[in-house]
Design a protein around this motif. Structure first.
Motif, PDB file in Angstrom:
ATOM      1  N   LYS A 328     -23.493  12.406 -30.625  1.00 58.10           N
ATOM      2  CA  LYS A 328     -22.579  11.317 -30.306  1.00 58.10           C
ATOM      3  C   LYS A 328     -21.328  11.900 -29.660  1.00 58.10           C
ATOM      4  CE  LYS A 328     -24.056   8.252 -34.054  1.00 58.10           C
ATOM      5  NZ  LYS A 328     -23.635   7.436 -35.225  1.00 58.10           N
ATOM      6  N   ASP A 330     -17.843  10.861 -26.682  1.00 63.43           N
ATOM      7  CA  ASP A 330     -17.138   9.917 -25.805  1.00 63.43           C
ATOM      8  C   ASP A 330     -17.679  10.077 -24.394  1.00 63.43           C
ATOM      9  OD1 ASP A 330     -15.547   8.986 -27.870  1.00 63.43           O
ATOM     10  OD2 ASP A 330     -13.989  10.486 -27.525  1.00 63.43           O
ATOM     11  N   TRP A 331     -18.085   8.955 -23.812  1.00 60.40           N
ATOM     12  CA  TRP A 331     -18.664   9.031 -22.468  1.00 60.40           C
ATOM     13  C   TRP A 331     -17.568   9.348 -21.454  1.00 60.40           C
ATOM     14  CZ3 TRP A 331     -23.513   9.520 -21.002  1.00 60.40           C
ATOM     15  CH2 TRP A 331     -23.817   9.408 -19.638  1.00 60.40           C
ATOM     16  N   SER A 345     -18.175  -0.775 -27.378  1.00 60.34           N
ATOM     17  CA  SER A 345     -18.940   0.279 -28.041  1.00 60.34           C
ATOM     18  C   SER A 345     -19.484   1.308 -27.049  1.00 60.34           C
ATOM     19  CB  SER A 345     -20.103  -0.336 -28.827  1.00 60.34           C
ATOM     20  OG  SER A 345     -20.967  -1.061 -27.967  1.00 60.34           O
ATOM     21  N   ASN A 347     -18.057   2.943 -24.893  1.00 65.78           N
ATOM     22  CA  ASN A 347     -17.180   4.085 -24.652  1.00 65.78           C
ATOM     23  C   ASN A 347     -17.710   5.346 -25.341  1.00 65.78           C
ATOM     24  OD1 ASN A 347     -15.376   2.576 -23.128  1.00 65.78           O
ATOM     25  ND2 ASN A 347     -14.158   1.987 -24.908  1.00 65.78           N
ATOM     26  N   THR A 348     -18.487   5.122 -26.405  1.00 62.47           N
ATOM     27  CA  THR A 348     -19.112   6.230 -27.120  1.00 62.47           C
ATOM     28  C   THR A 348     -20.616   6.152 -26.902  1.00 62.47           C
ATOM     29  OG1 THR A 348     -17.394   6.180 -28.820  1.00 62.47           O
ATOM     30  CG2 THR A 348     -19.439   7.321 -29.372  1.00 62.47           C
ATOM     31  N   SER A 350     -24.551   7.600 -27.848  1.00 60.78           N
ATOM     32  CA  SER A 350     -25.375   8.290 -28.841  1.00 60.78           C
ATOM     33  C   SER A 350     -26.678   8.731 -28.186  1.00 60.78           C
ATOM     34  CB  SER A 350     -25.671   7.368 -30.032  1.00 60.78           C
ATOM     35  OG  SER A 350     -24.487   7.051 -30.724  1.00 60.78           O
TER      36      SER A 350
END
Length: 537
Positions: A328, A330-331, A345, A347-348, A350
């Protein structure tokens, strides 16, 4: 931070009209211009980026970043599942065990109506569970023609049968994607879809015997058809609600086949007039070739391995171990908030390395190669050949997912949802239609969920309807658009050697598609009211 603007042009109607341009571009290019799907998707993506940056004011770097995130999700886990599932099928073809499997189906009954249920409905559902994306239609059409079905009838039966399992196809990819793009829990989405599509399973087998042999087929084989549908529907409901979305179709397909094999009425010899009326094609002689029990066992090994591996993966200690390998982070270059100022959601990101269907199928494929004694070089060759075979499908899916993410993160989908919400209570009736339309155009329930899932949730919130119900309805209604999608019609024609007959097939399956869609619309309307709300979890 980029904050989504719902009415960037001052008028909701005008803003929604601009927001719908990317989708309209894809639909026109596919349905009118008849452009190849991967090209249409890429052009639609370019339009979505322009709309996101210009009228909706999304920074260019964030717009591009959102598209890249969608493409990555399209590759992993979506196409990762499809790639490895289709690879296992190719391994069985290489060793001849797929032919053994096909012949074992033919020996269960010589009645073509029962054969249609075993191959098109049950085995087709198994192929949908493992691969999806047109594989069941292609494989089942070929098998039915080999059994003696006329090419047109074989194609129609394969297309109509490819409905009930679609929402949980490719190891649950459509519902996994729906949960991802909507932010709803996978268990919730899977549970509701699992209380809608099993109802289709009660009807589709009866339709198939009617298509194969008209009223006589329905009169003489309604009991096996109903038993097959009930077994399929019950197991699909139980698995999707209490076990795993990834295993729902595998268990349901095996249950439907088992019901047919165990029911004495299924094994009665067919009357000669039935065989003469239905089997107008040339019947292959390989059906009578004897097989060693060991070879038959090996033919079923890949599917047994998948069930065992996925079942082990659901055990709490194993699942915890697999989840520990999830990455996981942060994009990059993405910092988006919704219209209310709350960070989204996405923004992160997985990345489940081990606890994903594609990796588990990969393990099953390696074990399959060992059991079937396929050399490492041949196994790798087949995997690379599968990648090559899927290259355009990979490009299409990644482009469609990139388009969907740009629509969702720029606020375009939300704007359209606000406009659709004006339908009020009528939205419950229209939500399956939207999914049906999306699959009819894209040929994929996964793509339709990616395009319209977030929109359904937004519209539900505005109309005061359950968001999870309408999101699930998008997928459940979408399965009924599969049989009329140009992609599937072309696949069926190619498999059954019906060059240029797509229009003829469309005319034959369209009434069934619309009729079943109406049933699904009524189910969703009922579930949105006290009449059928008791069905929901």
């Amino acid at each position: 931070m980029f904050v989504q603007e719902l009415v960037p042009l001052g008028s909701l109607w005008l803003s929604a009209l601009v927001a719908v341009l990317p989708l309209a571009t894809v639909l026109v290019l596919l349905g009118v211009v008849r452009m190849k799907a991967h090209l249409a998707a890429m052009i639609g993506l370019a339009v979505a980026l322009l709309v996101a940056v210009l009228p909706f004011g999304m920074p260019l770097d964030q717009a591009l970043s959102s598209g890249v995130q969608g493409a990555v999700f399209g590759l992993f886990p979506i196409m990762w599942i499809v790639l490895n599932a289709l690879w296992i099928y190719r391994l069985t073809v290489r060793t001849g065990h797929f032919d053994v499997l096909r012949r074992s189906f033919g020996r269960v009954s010589d009645d073509p109506r029962i054969q249609a249920l075993i191959i098109a409905f049950s085995f087709g559902a198994l192929m949908e569970a493992l691969a999806g994306f047109g594989a069941p239609v292609a494989i089942c059409s070929v098998m039915l023609v080999a059994l003696g079905f006329a090419p047109v009838k074989a194609a129609v039966v394969a297309l109509v049968a490819n409905t009930a399992p679609v929402a949980f196809g490719a190891m649950g990819t459509p519902v996994v994607t729906l949960a991802q793009v909507t932010g709803l829990p996978l268990d919730t989405v899977s549970s509701i879809v699992g209380r809608q599509t099993p109802l289709l399973a009660l009807v589709v087998p009866l339709l198939l015997v009617f298509i194969v042999d008209g009223r006589r087929g329905l009169r003489e084989t309604w009991l096996p058809a109903l038993c097959c549908g009930v077994a399929f529907g019950v197991v699909q409901f139980l698995a999707s609600n209490y076990v795993s979305a990834q295993l729902a179709d595998i268990g349901a397909a095996l249950a439907g086949a088992a019901a047919l094999v165990l029911l004495p009425a299924s094994r009665r010899p067919a009357k000669e007039e039935v065989r003469t009326a239905v089997l107008t094609g040339a019947r292959t002689e390989v059906l009578d070739r004897p097989e060693e029990r060991g070879e038959i066992f090996k033919a079923y090994v890949p599917y047994g391995l998948i069930i065992v591996i996925f079942s082990i993966g659901q055990l709490p200690p194993v699942k915890k171990l697999l989840d520990s390998a999830t990455w996981k982070f942060d994009w990059p270059l993405l910092n988006v908030a919704n219209a209310g100022g709350k960070p989204v959601s996405a923004n992160t990101f997985s990345l489940p390395i081990l606890n994903t269907g594609g990796t588990l199928v990969l393990v099953a494929g390696v074990l399959t190669a060992i059991v079937l004694r396929i050399s490492a070089s041949a196994t790798l060759t087949e995997w690379l050949a599968t990648v090559r075979e899927l290259r355009f499908a990979i490009l299409t899916v990644t482009s469609v997912l990139a388009l969907a993410y740009v629509l969702n993160l720029s606020g375009q989908a939300t704007t359209i949802g606000y406009l659709i919400a004006g339908a009020g209570a009528g939205l419950a009736f229209l939500s399956p239609v939207l999914g049906w339309f999306g699959v009819a155009v894209t040929g994929s329930d996964t793509s339709a969920n990616a395009l319209f899932g977030a929109l359904q949730v937004t519209a539900a919130g505005q109309a005061g309807l359950p968001a999870d119900l309408l999101a699930a309805a998008n997928s459940s209604g979408g399965v009924l658009g599969k049989m009329i999608s140009p992609q599937n019609l072309t696949i069926a024609c190619a498999a059954a050697n019906l060059n240029g007959e797509e229009g003829n097939l469309l005319r034959k399956v369209l009434p069934w598609s619309i009729g079943l869609l109406l049933v699904m619309c009524l189910i969703v309307v009922g579930q949105s009211t006290p009449v059928l709300s008791w069905m929901l979890p």
